[in-house]
Design an enzyme around this catalytic site. Sequence first.
Site, PDB file in Angstrom:
ATOM      1  N   ASP A 113      26.749 -17.149 137.585  1.00 24.19           N
ATOM      2  CA  ASP A 113      26.002 -17.387 136.842  1.00 24.19           C
ATOM      3  C   ASP A 113      26.286 -16.594 135.286  1.00 24.19           C
ATOM      4  OD1 ASP A 113      24.549 -18.481 138.735  1.00 24.19           O
ATOM      5  OD2 ASP A 113      23.193 -16.708 138.901  1.00 24.19           O
ATOM      6  N   MET A 155      24.813 -25.185 139.042  1.00 24.02           N
ATOM      7  CA  MET A 155      24.280 -23.953 139.381  1.00 24.02           C
ATOM      8  C   MET A 155      24.150 -22.989 138.270  1.00 24.02           C
ATOM      9  SD  MET A 155      25.244 -22.355 143.034  1.00 24.02           S
ATOM     10  CE  MET A 155      24.438 -22.908 144.478  1.00 24.02           C
TER      11      MET A 155
HETATM   12  O1  F6P Z   1      23.050 -16.371 141.454  1.00 19.73           O
HETATM   13  C1  F6P Z   1      24.170 -17.298 142.203  1.00 19.73           C
HETATM   14  C2  F6P Z   1      23.539 -18.565 142.514  1.00 19.73           C
HETATM   15  O2  F6P Z   1      24.547 -19.260 142.985  1.00 19.73           O
HETATM   16  C3  F6P Z   1      22.713 -19.299 141.575  1.00 19.73           C
HETATM   17  O3  F6P Z   1      23.607 -20.051 140.713  1.00 19.73           O
HETATM   18  C4  F6P Z   1      21.880 -20.171 142.766  1.00 19.73           C
HETATM   19  O4  F6P Z   1      20.777 -20.334 141.751  1.00 19.73           O
HETATM   20  C5  F6P Z   1      21.709 -19.240 143.728  1.00 19.73           C
HETATM   21  O5  F6P Z   1      22.768 -18.209 143.604  1.00 19.73           O
HETATM   22  C6  F6P Z   1      21.812 -19.876 144.783  1.00 19.73           C
HETATM   23  O6  F6P Z   1      21.327 -19.126 145.807  1.00 19.73           O
HETATM   24  P1  F6P Z   1      21.257 -19.346 147.536  1.00 19.73           P
HETATM   25  O7  F6P Z   1      22.638 -19.321 147.902  1.00 19.73           O
HETATM   26  O8  F6P Z   1      20.273 -18.205 148.126  1.00 19.73           O
HETATM   27  O9  F6P Z   1      20.487 -20.696 147.585  1.00 19.73           O
END
Ligand code: F6P
Length: 305
Positions: A113, A155
């Site tokens: 991010d 993302m």
């Molecule tokens: O913080 C990194 C990230 O990839 C974000 O961009 C995304 O919203 C989130 O993690 C996804 O998390 P998870 O793998 O728990 O769905």
Amino acid sequence: MNAAIRGVVRAALGRGVEVKGFYHGYQGIVDNEIIPLESITVGGIISRGGTILRTARSKSFMEAEGRKKALRNLTENGIEGLIIIGGDGSLTGARKMHEEFGFPVMGVPGSIDNDISGTDMCIGFDTAVNVALEAIDRVRDTAYSHERVFVIEVMGRHNGFIALEAGLAGGAEAVIIPEVPYSLLQICDSLRNMYDRGKRSSIIVVAEGAARASDIKEFISRTTGYEARYLVLGHMQRGGSPTAFDRVLGVRLGAFAANRLLSGFSGEMVGVDGTKLVSHPLTYVLSTQRTVDPEKLLLVDVMAK
Ligand code: F6P
């Protein structure tokens, strides 16, 4: 993150210091999932995405009881300092270990991010951007040939760093991010203008924190009548072989974190300012908001005309 683990391990070993790793992040410290990290353990991992130590979101570490248990395990294992690689949550945990127990900690920013203050770049961001960019480039071929509008969702959690960087690099006709208000009607108007000028395809990149690609696609096809499709890139962006930039960043930050911790510094996060290595107190890092560069968003518009 593997490149950073390699950086930490080999820099510390080079200074005659033994290194251990915990599986599953803070949960692994609470559960005492400890392994020796030798030079051979980190051989051949620089080209692999993710982390050989695996990771987890730990509920028990968020409780004072869990942190006390973690401290006990650290002490019993003879651990004298902790290097934590991760984003906001990981760095908050590091600050707690530092503030509550005076335990020596050093943070390393790892997050696709790229929303962490105190560094220009977080480990993983460049790779994620390049994955998104490759998707944009590939989709553009269909968009062009079939004269369609494509909405690509990337993302970024609550921010638009990936969307903006990949969108600008991929020549997107519009980029939608949570930090800046947008008007879908205005976007539809500029699509019509482009259409009138003979441009029959376009790509809109949307950050997941701003809107759903499917909703935007629906709105655009309903309002303009143009044929539209959408694509959600999801976790593709978090894996695969890291770019050269991310590998170098990981190794440099990992080694720097180890050296700084071994020199007696604590409660900090290492980072880069341009190409220079820097280190900032975790209190500063966690209380400062990192924002996207609005000039880049303006540039997307100018380039789309
Ligand atoms: O913080 C990194 C990230 O990839 C974000 O961009 C995304 O919203 C989130 O993690 C996804 O998390 P998870 O793998 O728990 O769905």
